[in-house]
Write an enzyme that holds these catalytic residues in place. Structure first.
Site, PDB file in Angstrom:
ATOM      1  N   ASP A 104       0.833  -1.210   0.000  1.00 30.93           N
ATOM      2  CA  ASP A 104       0.000   0.000   0.000  1.00 30.93           C
ATOM      3  C   ASP A 104       0.871   1.265   0.000  1.00 30.93           C
ATOM      4  O   ASP A 104       2.079   1.221   0.283  1.00 30.93           O
ATOM      5  CB  ASP A 104      -0.902  -0.042   1.240  1.00 30.93           C
ATOM      6  CG  ASP A 104      -2.210   0.717   1.064  1.00 30.93           C
ATOM      7  OD1 ASP A 104      -2.317   1.510   0.111  1.00 30.93           O
ATOM      8  OD2 ASP A 104      -3.114   0.523   1.903  1.00 30.93           O
TER       9      ASP A 104
ATOM     10  N   ASP B 213     -10.592   2.167  -3.523  1.00 28.46           N
ATOM     11  CA  ASP B 213     -11.183   1.956  -2.201  1.00 28.46           C
ATOM     12  C   ASP B 213     -12.698   2.029  -2.276  1.00 28.46           C
ATOM     13  O   ASP B 213     -13.376   1.745  -1.291  1.00 28.46           O
ATOM     14  CB  ASP B 213     -10.665   3.006  -1.210  1.00 28.46           C
ATOM     15  CG  ASP B 213      -9.375   2.542  -0.539  1.00 28.46           C
ATOM     16  OD1 ASP B 213      -9.025   1.359  -0.698  1.00 28.46           O
ATOM     17  OD2 ASP B 213      -8.727   3.358   0.138  1.00 28.46           O
TER      18      ASP B 213
HETATM   19  C1  DGJ Z   1      -5.910   1.827   1.754  1.00 30.60           C
HETATM   20  C2  DGJ Z   1      -6.234   0.602   0.967  1.00 30.60           C
HETATM   21  O1  DGJ Z   1      -6.691   0.938  -0.295  1.00 30.60           O
HETATM   22  C3  DGJ Z   1      -7.259  -0.210   1.732  1.00 30.60           C
HETATM   23  O2  DGJ Z   1      -7.653  -1.318   0.978  1.00 30.60           O
HETATM   24  C4  DGJ Z   1      -6.646  -0.631   3.042  1.00 30.60           C
HETATM   25  O3  DGJ Z   1      -5.579  -1.493   2.803  1.00 30.60           O
HETATM   26  C5  DGJ Z   1      -6.198   0.594   3.814  1.00 30.60           C
HETATM   27  N1  DGJ Z   1      -5.362   1.450   3.033  1.00 30.60           N
HETATM   28  C6  DGJ Z   1      -5.454   0.177   5.048  1.00 30.60           C
HETATM   29  O4  DGJ Z   1      -4.914   1.249   5.706  1.00 30.60           O
END
Ligand code: DGJ
Length: 727
Positions: A478, A548
């Site tokens: 991430d 997201d």
């Molecule tokens: C952003 C990601 O896109 C989510 O899927 C998740 O992993 C969060 N970060 C976790 O902090």
């Protein structure tokens, strides 16, 4: 032979695409043509562009070259300062402080295959499938040499190009711009299509006419970003989804970038793509070289869809690597939207047990397993297991999951550091920061200075230990904020302009080292959703978390937008709970499944809370996806519709025998006469609906269309129909 050189004309033929370059009497390199493949032959007619409109419009070439003026010539790699008033692809300031370059041909060579680019992601190909032309140019005054590389591929209409600069002079040169792709087209009858967005709304496509003067899309965020994607297309005015000419451009890079067009007074179009000059300068001492990243040019005469399919195949065959490239990706459950930070081994094993019962293959533990992280305010950088949550560490959890027959995945965010972390307390200077200015946290975190070798080494060491401590098959990587205060404590003042790019080189080096150490691991890219979805990351990560926003209706636009350049198998897509956590919207379980099956499929909700009926649906979806996965991965993808009342898409398997058609009704109207025309079928063949046994000819499905009325779809309903080509 994919590349020929005759009478000073280079002909680069890649699949159905031709690019023609020509060296003038005085050594200037011109671009004559880019588009549909041309026969070999006499190119003289297309060679020289119009003269300037009036004597005072552009200066004449002083050396009696064939071209009358560099101001109107279609240059293969335009420079600044000497009479071409359009934007330059390269800018360099010599020892005299002057920003001017005059690049002239020095030589060329044609190599079999596709060389890699040192430290950077790049297309690859077996020697028999590609040829590379390297043309060397040099500026007489500064001694700056520039090597332009063009690779043609045997079976796909995509040309890869890149640029390397070398200081052969005896004084330093400062590069302030070095684009990877420069295209000078003879007219402006194009629309410009690009992908813009924001967090949870990535890659929305926008098509606008080119205008006189300039247009730009760019990222100055140190990441390719949610806001703009390093992709653009020029579409002929009459080009549509499935017909007409399209040129597509993709940058194989994940940091700040710029795509710029300019239409000049003569109606010629220049397009440039490369590192964003706003975030770049590079000091090149005598003897030093600088390698700019790679860019791709795709051509299609089958509309935007044809261009997308060319990119899908190219990225799948020549960019994505490793053992997962041609394998079905595991169907997973990710605990993020199921538990957020509030989990422990017991909860994850409970989730795993239900997952296993339902046929799911992997559990991915998301954010919150390390340091003292209970929310997003702390601990990034402290990559040590939180034994309070996970007694016995990763091994105990992994052993538990593997005993059940599940694989295990883990979340990391290696490029970040929380101010509230032991790592920051020990090494505050490891965060990007400008001395004497306050830092700006974003999501309560700073960015590590990945341009520093010791930082990269430390993070590599932590990741190595974590991944060696237990059986872990998958890593979600991430990146939740963009770069600000970009300055490095390890570089002298005259090199601070290099930090943005050195940061990316550090990240790529870390990713490469990790893959070498753990070659079987499936890496999933992620950046606060899809904030770094680009061909650069796909070199390391065969799939990327698309957004997201997990709302099925929102995903229709996000996934169709993403598919304009990137293959569906690269898009991770999960079924999540309702009301949806981002939009609050309710959608049927079936619809969420059908939308997520448009990419690399998984779940992101608490499976233990599902009703028996929903669990039965999960089992059906999992079984179905196993059959769909190879088609989604290797097939031809068609966007059929995307309006407020209907979204539809289709994939035809590589052998043409299987067809997957999906449709969703986002907004229902009383009169819903949806008839969708399929694509890519054999007109005369017969296709059997696997579920109903009904048989249609390809011609019927493509011209009369499939009538959705019998499916009685109401608002937010979806249907997935599988056809099999009859013998
Ligand atoms: C952003 C990601 O896109 C989510 O899927 C998740 O992993 C969060 N970060 C976790 O902090």
């Amino acid at each position: 032979m994919l590349i020929t050189c005759k009478d000073n004309i280079f002909h680069i033929r890649s699949g159905g695409e031709s690019l023609l370059l020509c060296v003038t009497r005085k050594g200037r390199l011109l671009q004559l043509y880019c588009g549909h493949i041309l026969p070999e032959g006499d190119y003289a007619l297309s060679a020289f562009p119009p003269a300037p409109a009036g004597p005072s419009t552009c200066p004449n070439t002083p050396d009696g070259d064939e071209i009358e003026s560099v101001g109107t010539a279609r240059s293969a790699y335009p420079t600044a300062g000497l009479g071409d008033f359009r934007p330059a692809a390269i800018r360099a300031v010599g020892a005299d402080g002057v920003d001017a370059l005059d690049l002239r041909y020095r030589g060329h060579r044609i190599l079999p295959g596709k060389p890699g680019l040192a430290g950077l992601p790049a297309a690859y190909a077996p020697e028999t499938e590609a040829e590379t032309l390297e043309i060397e140019m040099q500026d007489g005054k500064t001694g700056l040499a520039v090597t332009l590389s063009y690779t043609a591929f045997a079976s796909l209409p995509v040309i890869a190009c890149s640029v390397r600069a070398e200081n052969r002079g005896d004084a330093p040169v400062r590069l302030t711009r070095i684009d990877s792709l420069a295209l000078d087209l003879p007219d402006d009858r194009y629309d410009f299509l690009h992908l813009w967005g924001c967090w949870a709304m990535e890659r929305t496509s926008e098509r606008v006419p080119l205008t006189h003067g300039g247009m730009k899309v760019a990222s100055r965020r140190g990441a390719s970003s949610h806001s703009h994607n390093p992709f653009a297309a020029l579409l002929r005015k009459d080009a549509s989804e499935e017909a007409g000419e399209a040129l597509g451009f993709a940058f194989v890079y994940s940091g700040s970038f710029q795509i710029e067009t300019e239409v000049d007074f003569a109606g010629q179009t220049r397009l440039l793509m490369g590192l964003n000059p706003d975030n770049f300068s590079w000091l090149l001492n005598p003897g030093e070289t600088f390698q700019a990243p790679e860019a791709l040019i795709a051509y299609s005469d089958a509309g935007l869809g044809g261009m997308s399919r060319a990119f899908h195949k190219f990225i799948s065959r020549h960019i994505i690597r490793g053992p997962w490239k041609d394998r079905d990706r595991p169907i997973l459950v990710n605990n993020w939207e199921a538990t957020y930070f509030h989990f422990n081994t017991e909860k994850l094993l409970e989730l795993g047990r239900t997952a296993k019962d339902l046929g799911i293959e992997m559990l991915v533990m998301d954010d919150g397993w390390f340091g003292a992280r209970e929310d997003d305010h702390s601990s990034l950088g402290d990559w040590f297991v939180n034994e309070k949550k996970l007694p016995g560490g990763l091994k105990a959890l992994s052993d538990g999951l593997h005993r059940m027959g599940l694989m295990m995945g883990i979340w990391v965010e290696p490029e970040m550091i929380s101010p509230d972390s032991d790592l920051y307390r020990a090494h505050p200077d490891w965060a990007l920061q400008i001395e004497g200015r306050p830092d700006s946290p974003s999501r309560w975190q700073y960015v590590l200075d990945m341009s520093r070798k010791e930082v990269e080494d430390y993070i590599f060491g932590r990741l190595y230990d974590i991944l060696s401590s237990a059986k872990i098959e998958y890593v979600k990587w991430d990146f939740n904020r963009n770069l600000s205060e970009v300055s490095s404590a390890s570089l002298p003042p005259e090199r601070q302009g290099e930090v943005w790019h050195r940061y990316m080189l550090g990240v790529y080096s870390l990713l490469e080292r990790l893959l070498r150490a753990f070659p079987d691991i499936l890496l999933e890219g992620c950046a606060g959703g899809g904030g770094r979805f680009d061909a650069g990351m796909l070199y390391y990560c065969p799939q990327i978390w698309t957004s997201d926003d997990t709302d099925a209706l929102e995903r229709l636009t996000i996934q169709q937008g993403t598919s304009i350049c990137y293959p569906p198998s690269a898009m991770s897509a999960h079924v999540s709970a309702v009301p949806n956590h981002q939009t609050g919207r309710m959608t049927p379980f079936k619809t969420r499944g059908i939308v997520a099956m448009g990419g690399s499929f998984g779940y992101e909700l608490d499976l233990t809370k599902l009703s028996d009926e929903e669990k039965a649906e999960v089992k059906r979806q999992v079984a179905l996806y196993h059959q769909l996965a190879p088609v989604i991965r290797d097939g031809d993808y068609y966007r059929l519709e995307n309006s407020d009342t209907l979204a539809a898409w289709e994939t035809v398997s590589a052998d043409g025998r299987q067809v997957i058609f999906s449709a969703v009704i986002p907004y229902a109207r009383i009169v819903n006469t949806h008839i969708v025309r399929l694509r890519g079928l054999d007109e005369n063949a017969r296709y059997r609906d696997i579920e109903t046994g009904k048989v249609y000819t390809g011609g019927m499905l493509m011209h009369a269309g499939l009538n959705l009325a019998p499916y009685r779809l109401r608002e937010r309903d979806a249907v997935l129909v599988r056809f099999e080509k009859a013998e």
